[in-house]
Structures are given as structure tokens and as C-alpha cells.
Design an enzyme around this catalytic site. Structure first.
Site, PDB file in Angstrom:
ATOM      1  N   TYR A  49     -14.936 -12.210  -0.353  1.00 12.46           N
ATOM      2  CA  TYR A  49     -15.920 -10.732  -0.649  1.00 12.46           C
ATOM      3  C   TYR A  49     -16.620 -10.992  -1.424  1.00 12.46           C
ATOM      4  CZ  TYR A  49     -11.418  -7.708   1.170  1.00 12.46           C
ATOM      5  OH  TYR A  49     -11.029  -7.060   1.670  1.00 12.46           O
ATOM      6  N   ARG A  91      -3.051   6.412   0.165  1.00 13.61           N
ATOM      7  CA  ARG A  91      -4.160   7.594   1.030  1.00 13.61           C
ATOM      8  C   ARG A  91      -2.825   8.235   2.371  1.00 13.61           C
ATOM      9  NH1 ARG A  91      -9.933   6.258   3.235  1.00 13.61           N
ATOM     10  NH2 ARG A  91      -8.513   4.173   3.015  1.00 13.61           N
ATOM     11  N   ARG A 137       0.581  -1.243  -0.092  1.00 18.03           N
ATOM     12  CA  ARG A 137      -0.134   0.013  -0.073  1.00 18.03           C
ATOM     13  C   ARG A 137       0.384   0.881   0.375  1.00 18.03           C
ATOM     14  NH1 ARG A 137      -5.790  -0.324   1.137  1.00 18.03           N
ATOM     15  NH2 ARG A 137      -6.022  -2.649   0.057  1.00 18.03           N
ATOM     16  N   ARG A 166      -6.304  11.330  -6.195  1.00 11.49           N
ATOM     17  CA  ARG A 166      -7.784  11.004  -5.527  1.00 11.49           C
ATOM     18  C   ARG A 166      -8.766  11.533  -6.157  1.00 11.49           C
ATOM     19  NH1 ARG A 166     -10.552   8.342  -5.565  1.00 11.49           N
ATOM     20  NH2 ARG A 166     -10.903   7.083  -3.863  1.00 11.49           N
ATOM     21  N   ASP A 224      -6.852  -2.521  -7.634  1.00 12.97           N
ATOM     22  CA  ASP A 224      -7.098  -3.130  -6.423  1.00 12.97           C
ATOM     23  C   ASP A 224      -7.623  -4.393  -6.796  1.00 12.97           C
ATOM     24  OD1 ASP A 224      -8.165  -2.257  -3.902  1.00 12.97           O
ATOM     25  OD2 ASP A 224     -10.084  -3.517  -4.976  1.00 12.97           O
TER      26      ASP A 224
HETATM   27  O1  1CP Z   1       0.507   0.556  -3.361  1.00  6.30           O
HETATM   28  C1  1CP Z   1       0.052  -0.669  -3.327  1.00  6.30           C
HETATM   29  O2  1CP Z   1      -0.462  -1.842  -2.890  1.00  6.30           O
HETATM   30  C2  1CP Z   1      -1.098  -0.624  -4.741  1.00  6.30           C
HETATM   31  C3  1CP Z   1      -2.328  -1.144  -3.932  1.00  6.30           C
HETATM   32  C4  1CP Z   1      -3.406  -1.679  -4.333  1.00  6.30           C
HETATM   33  C5  1CP Z   1      -3.462  -2.760  -3.415  1.00  6.30           C
HETATM   34  C6  1CP Z   1      -2.089  -4.031  -3.870  1.00  6.30           C
HETATM   35  C7  1CP Z   1      -4.492  -1.465  -3.334  1.00  6.30           C
HETATM   36  C8  1CP Z   1      -5.185  -0.035  -3.216  1.00  6.30           C
HETATM   37  N1  1CP Z   1      -5.484  -1.924  -3.070  1.00  6.30           N
HETATM   38  C9  1CP Z   1      -4.748  -3.238  -3.007  1.00  6.30           C
HETATM   39  C10 1CP Z   1      -5.196  -4.709  -3.031  1.00  6.30           C
HETATM   40  C11 1CP Z   1      -5.631  -5.265  -2.146  1.00  6.30           C
HETATM   41  N2  1CP Z   1      -7.521  -4.351  -1.856  1.00  6.30           N
HETATM   42  C12 1CP Z   1      -6.311  -5.758  -1.143  1.00  6.30           C
HETATM   43  C13 1CP Z   1      -4.645  -7.435  -0.882  1.00  6.30           C
HETATM   44  C14 1CP Z   1      -3.939  -5.883   0.196  1.00  6.30           C
HETATM   45  C15 1CP Z   1      -4.466  -6.015   1.483  1.00  6.30           C
HETATM   46  O3  1CP Z   1      -4.587  -7.776   2.194  1.00  6.30           O
HETATM   47  O4  1CP Z   1      -4.498  -5.319   2.035  1.00  6.30           O
HETATM   48  C16 1CP Z   1      -7.593  -5.929   0.148  1.00  6.30           C
HETATM   49  C17 1CP Z   1      -7.542  -6.428   0.833  1.00  6.30           C
HETATM   50  C18 1CP Z   1      -7.481  -4.929  -1.305  1.00  6.30           C
HETATM   51  C19 1CP Z   1      -9.428  -5.129  -0.517  1.00  6.30           C
HETATM   52  C20 1CP Z   1      -9.916  -3.365  -0.708  1.00  6.30           C
HETATM   53  N3  1CP Z   1      -9.939  -2.439  -1.387  1.00  6.30           N
HETATM   54  C21 1CP Z   1      -9.323  -3.043   1.056  1.00  6.30           C
HETATM   55  C22 1CP Z   1     -10.167  -3.704   2.478  1.00  6.30           C
HETATM   56  C23 1CP Z   1     -11.895  -4.183   2.398  1.00  6.30           C
HETATM   57  C24 1CP Z   1     -11.804  -5.361   3.537  1.00  6.30           C
HETATM   58  O5  1CP Z   1     -12.129  -4.689   4.467  1.00  6.30           O
HETATM   59  O6  1CP Z   1     -11.312  -6.154   3.739  1.00  6.30           O
HETATM   60  C25 1CP Z   1      -9.715  -1.447   0.796  1.00  6.30           C
HETATM   61  C26 1CP Z   1     -10.023  -0.500   1.755  1.00  6.30           C
HETATM   62  C27 1CP Z   1      -9.594  -1.433  -0.479  1.00  6.30           C
HETATM   63  C28 1CP Z   1      -9.863   0.085  -1.427  1.00  6.30           C
HETATM   64  C29 1CP Z   1      -8.411   0.562  -1.099  1.00  6.30           C
HETATM   65  N4  1CP Z   1      -7.588  -0.019  -2.645  1.00  6.30           N
HETATM   66  C30 1CP Z   1      -6.284   0.163  -2.846  1.00  6.30           C
HETATM   67  C31 1CP Z   1      -6.573   2.245  -2.058  1.00  6.30           C
HETATM   68  C32 1CP Z   1      -5.237   2.685  -1.817  1.00  6.30           C
HETATM   69  C33 1CP Z   1      -7.493   1.548  -1.281  1.00  6.30           C
HETATM   70  C34 1CP Z   1      -8.148   2.916  -0.395  1.00  6.30           C
HETATM   71  C35 1CP Z   1      -9.068   3.885  -0.616  1.00  6.30           C
HETATM   72  C36 1CP Z   1      -8.559   4.580  -0.914  1.00  6.30           C
HETATM   73  O7  1CP Z   1      -7.800   5.285  -1.800  1.00  6.30           O
HETATM   74  O8  1CP Z   1     -10.356   5.754  -1.500  1.00  6.30           O
END
Ligand code: 1CP
Length: 366
Positions: free
Chosen positions: A162, A39, A35, A48, A84
């Protein structure tokens, strides 16, 4: 996909991450952060803006910009494409929306086998997920060879959970009830996901990804027996099929990383699952992990993300201890999970600098 496109990419200037992933010697320990495009960076929030999250994912220019942002701040050794894991359920025909304050949400999660039947049986990944490939190709050019670019996908069990839960969950009880009540339906869904993931990862390499990470983020909800039945076989199959497809396509192989969060019970199996690198969460002790996996694979991880709330001095001490625990070669430093939005970017900088500084000293002697 045009194989020759690779020859046009800028020459790679820092291959430390790739060498560590392949098990070759490095002068220092490479480091990146899950990540890292997120943010916690003010410029990320600015770029964003108010744009819908998945609209951002579909905009290759914005994905490229978000991917590059952390590299402008920190001397990271790898970039990971901004996207994502939930783009795959979308490609299968499901709706996924980002709900403010709640996270990704499926308005109509899978309820039964009939719902599985309604999913697309096959996915043309170039048509449905071509926007990710375009983002990868663009980013490879814009990186100008600074560091390698990592592509990624969610693993089958994590995506299945999911799709059934409809979003995040503390217990995964709905998804786990499928494993107990409908094992056959579960396997058919996992197989369908595996097929799409293989094509998607192969497509990312054709587009320019130089390494791949598979996120089994919900592995910790499975016990060792369910992991062995519903997760591991698919994880293994993905590595095998991606590698053989790339070979068949005349494409260079790329190192593959498996990150199964919470799967400490399966560490030995993961070490033999066909991946060059095993990513670890922070609940595993580095020395124990090394002892249990031997020197045959590269380990990645695993500082507790919350350690970034500590002072910079303390972060330095924790990094030194972590490096000593893993030993100096066949190691890629990372956090044990993604960085949180409220973290101070300067503390990530302290983490990266400490890895570079201390590992240069350690690696001189081995
Ligand atoms: O920088 C990086 O790592 C690249 C971007 C990236 C990656 C690798 C994002 C952007 N998401 C992911 C993978 C991802 N998405 C995973 C696997 C990694 C982990 O275990 O964290 C998972 C579980 C998700 C699902 C997801 N997407 C969640 C979790 C939800 C939950 O409650 O289980 C969330 C909050 C997101 C949104 C998201 N994806 C990425 C970002 C930066 C965000 C935040 C939202 C935003 O910026 O508006």
C-alpha cells in the site's frame, strides 16, 4: 501499560472461539466474519455518517459502537475491533486519506529508498496509536464479557505494498518492482514495519485484545519464492516476538491467527509459522487444507463471501458441506474474505445460524 487493568474486565461468558483457537474441544463451531463491522449494516452507515474514515478510527467511542453493532444482530462468537490496517503507515509519518469511490489513498507514496529514510525510524506506539488501545479497552468493558475481542494488524508485505502503490492495485507492479530491483531497500522497509507491528500487537493485548489476527491480504500477488523471501520470515518473526514480549511483560499469551489471502502455495509453511490458527480464503478446499496441515493447528474460514448472495437455504447447504470438509474440531468458521457492502445482513445471520445448528450435531460425535 497497566497490567492489572485486565483483572477489572468483565468475566468472559463465551470462550468457544478462544478454546477452538487453542485447540481445545468445543460443543459447536465458533463463527465470526471478516469485516463484520461494515457498511452492509444500515446502523454502521448511520453511525459513520459523513465523518472522515480515519477520524472515525481515531474516535474510541465510535470504534467501540461500530464493533458492537454486528453482535447486537447476530450470535457471533467473537468481536473484532473496528480500525484499519493503514493506521501503521500513518504512524510512520505517511499521509493516508479515504477518497470516496476510490478507497484509501496515499497522496505521496514511497518512490525510492530516500523516501524510506524519511519515515520514522522508531514509533512510540502508545503515542501514535494509543487511540486504538483506548478503543480496545473501552470495547472490552462494553462487551460485558459476551465474546472475546480480536485485535489485528496488517502484515509487513501488505502494508509495504500500500505504501508504494499509494492505494489498491490490481497488479501490485510498483511494489513488486521493488522486490526485484531493490531487494535490500525492501527488506529494510519490511524490517521497520515488523518492529512497529510487534509493538502495536503487544500494545493491543495490554489494552485488552484476547486474540490477534495478522492480515497478509496481498500474499496472493507473490509467488512461492517471493513469499518465502519477503513475507514468511516477517510473519514468523512477528509471532515469535509478540509471544516473547508478552511473556517478558508477565502478560497471558493470546492465540494468534495468520490470514494470508491467496497463499495456498504456502499452506504447510503457514501451519508451522508460530500461529495457533491459519485463516483460509475460499480458493482452498477444506479437506485438502486439513490434509496438508494435519490436526496440529486450528483452521479458520473459508466460505466464498459471494455465497452470501445465494438463498438462505443454499447458504445452509454450503455451510454443512464446509463443516464436513473441515471436520468438527480445531475449526473456526468464517468467510474466506470480508463481507461486501451490498450484502443482505439477513444472509450473514443465516450463515451464523447454520454454522451453530449443523456443528452442534456434528460435534456431538467427535
Ligand atoms: O469488522 C472488521 O473486520 C473490523 C474492521 C476492519 C478491518 C479488520 C476494517 C474497517 N478494515 C480492516 C482491515 C483492512 N483494511 C484490510 C485487511 C482485510 C482485508 O483484506 O480486507 C485491508 C486490505 C484494508 C485496507 C482497506 N481499508 C480497504 C481496501 C482497499 C483496497 O482497494 O485494497 C478499504 C476499502 C478500507 C476502508 C475500510 N476499512 C474498514 C471498513 C469498514 C472500510 C470501508 C470504508 C468505510 O466504511 O467508509
Amino acid at each position: 501499560m497497566d497490567k492489572n487493568k485486565h483483572e477489572e474486565f468483565p468475566r468472559l461468558l463465551n470462550d468457544t472461539f478462544l478454546r477452538a483457537a487453542r485447540g481445545e474441544k468445543t460443543e459447536y463451531t465458533p463463527v465470526w466474519c471478516m469485516r463484520q463491522a461494515g457498511r452492509y449494516l444500515q446502523e454502521f452507515r448511520q453511525t459513520r455518517g459523513d465523518q472522515d474514515f480515519f477520524a472515525t478510527c481515531r474516535s474510541p467511542e465510535t470504534c467501540c459502537e461500530l464493533t458492537l453493532q454486528p453482535l447486537r444482530r447476530f450470535p457471533l462468537d467473537a468481536a473484532i475491533i473496528f480500525s484499519d490496517i493503514l493506521v501503521i503507515p500513518q504512524a510512520l509519518g505517511m499521509e493516508v486519506v479515504m477518497v470516496a469511490g476510490k478507497g484509501p489513498t496515499f497522496p505521496e507514496p514511497l518512490k525510492n529508498m530516500e523516501d524510506v529514510q524519511k519515515l520514522r525510524k522508531t514509533v512510540d506506539v502508545a503515542a501514535e496509536l494509543g487511540y486504538v488501545f483506548t478503543a480496545i479497552t473501552l470495547t472490552r468493558h462494553k462487551l460485558q464479557g459476551k465474546v472475546p475481542l480480536i485485535g489485528f494488524s496488517g502484515a509487513p508485505w501488505t502494508l509495504m505494498s500500500y505504501m508504494i502503490e499509494g492505494g489498491g492495485s490490481n497488479t501490485m507492479s510498483k511494489a513488486k518492482s521493488w522486490l526485484y530491483q531493490h531487494p535490500e531497500a525492501s527488506h529494510s522497509l519490511l524490517k521497520l514495519l515488523t518492529n512497529v507491528i510487534v509493538d502495536y500487537l503487544v500494545g493491543q493485548v495490554h489494552a485488552g485484545a484476547q486474540a490477534l489476527q495478522l492480515f497478509e491480504s496481498h500474499a496472493g500477488h507473490l509467488g512461492s519464492e517471493q513469499f518465502a523471501e519477503f513475507a514468511l520470515p516477517y510473519i514468523q518473526s512477528i509471532a515469535k516476538r509478540v509471544k516473547s514480549q508478552l511473556k517478558e511483560d508477565g502478560q497471558h499469551p493470546v492465540p494468534m491467527i495468520v490470514f494470508a489471502k491467496g497463499a495456498h502455495y504456502a499452506l504447510e509453511d503457514l501451519a508451522q509459522s508460530g500461529y495457533e490458527v491459519v485463516g483460509l480464503d475460499w480458493t482452498i478446499n477444506p479437506q485438502d487444507a486439513r490434509q496438508r496441515t494435519g490436526k496440529l493447528i486450528t483452521l479458520q474460514g473459508n466460505l466464498d463471501p459471494c455465497a452470501l448472495y445465494a438463498s438462505k437455504e443454499k447458504i445452509g447447504e454450503l455451510v454443512k458441506k464446509m463443516l464436513q470438509g473441515f471436520g468438527c474440531q480445531r475449526y473456526i468458521a468464517n468467510l474466506g474474505h470480508g463481507i461486501y457492502p451490498d450484502m443482505n445482513p439477513e444472509h450473514l445471520g443465516a450463515f451464523v445460524d447454520a454454522v451453530h445448528k449443523h456443528s452442534r450435531y456434528f460435534n456431538e460425535s467427535c
